[in-house]
Write a protein that holds these residues in place. Sequence first.
Motif, PDB file in Angstrom:
ATOM      1  N   ARG A  83      -3.163 -37.451  30.759  1.00 35.81           N
ATOM      2  CA  ARG A  83      -1.901 -37.572  30.022  1.00 35.81           C
ATOM      3  C   ARG A  83      -2.227 -37.774  28.551  1.00 35.81           C
ATOM      4  O   ARG A  83      -3.061 -38.606  28.180  1.00 35.81           O
ATOM      5  N   ILE A  84      -1.535 -37.001  27.717  1.00 32.88           N
ATOM      6  CA  ILE A  84      -1.695 -37.114  26.266  1.00 32.88           C
ATOM      7  C   ILE A  84      -0.355 -37.561  25.698  1.00 32.88           C
ATOM      8  O   ILE A  84       0.657 -36.890  25.879  1.00 32.88           O
ATOM      9  N   ASP A  85      -0.347 -38.704  25.018  1.00 33.76           N
ATOM     10  CA  ASP A  85       0.862 -39.225  24.371  1.00 33.76           C
ATOM     11  C   ASP A  85       0.708 -39.084  22.863  1.00 33.76           C
ATOM     12  O   ASP A  85      -0.312 -39.472  22.303  1.00 33.76           O
ATOM     13  N   TYR A  86       1.747 -38.545  22.242  1.00 30.34           N
ATOM     14  CA  TYR A  86       1.759 -38.387  20.791  1.00 30.34           C
ATOM     15  C   TYR A  86       2.769 -39.363  20.202  1.00 30.34           C
ATOM     16  O   TYR A  86       3.865 -39.536  20.730  1.00 30.34           O
ATOM     17  N   ALA A  87       2.399 -39.999  19.094  1.00 32.66           N
ATOM     18  CA  ALA A  87       3.301 -40.905  18.381  1.00 32.66           C
ATOM     19  C   ALA A  87       3.245 -40.554  16.903  1.00 32.66           C
ATOM     20  O   ALA A  87       2.198 -40.188  16.371  1.00 32.66           O
ATOM     21  N   TYR A  88       4.381 -40.668  16.261  1.00 37.91           N
ATOM     22  CA  TYR A  88       4.488 -40.340  14.842  1.00 37.91           C
ATOM     23  C   TYR A  88       4.887 -41.611  14.101  1.00 37.91           C
ATOM     24  O   TYR A  88       6.055 -42.008  14.121  1.00 37.91           O
ATOM     25  N   PRO A  89       3.931 -42.277  13.442  1.00 41.49           N
ATOM     26  CA  PRO A  89       4.214 -43.558  12.791  1.00 41.49           C
ATOM     27  C   PRO A  89       5.242 -43.479  11.672  1.00 41.49           C
ATOM     28  O   PRO A  89       5.939 -44.455  11.415  1.00 41.49           O
TER      29      PRO A  89
END
Length: 140
Positions: A83-89
């Motif tokens: 699983r790859i989770d992307y977050a945009y700060p």
Amino acid sequence: MKKSFAMIYTIFFILFISFVLIFIVKIASYSPRIIKDLALYTQGKILLHDTKELSKYFLYQAFLEDKECLNEYNFEYNSIKIRIDYAYPLGECKNYKLVANYANVKSIVAVNISVLLNSDKAVNEEVFLQKSFFIYPKVD
């Protein structure tokens, strides 16, 4: 009296020998377990490294499909769950569109990768690895 002491010593001697034999069998069966765990851990570390490069590729593919961002990407490779989770700060991703909280929202992407090996086995045999890092895409 001497026969009863001899019998008690014999019983304790048999118990001691059986304890030592059980201990030796447990130690001998522990080595293959360590080797198996080490092999799974090494496989997981290799997949973490490869998935780091794949996470960049998935973002690029999303960009080519006119999607501004991704929230997560799940896939399975050889019964290994990744699983790859992307977050945009500096922003937020909603329906593959970036909601900007700041001016240059695409300048940084935080990525968390999770790899789960042996998920179909018992809980004590699972190997779970995680890695987090940042991607700094070029903004034109």
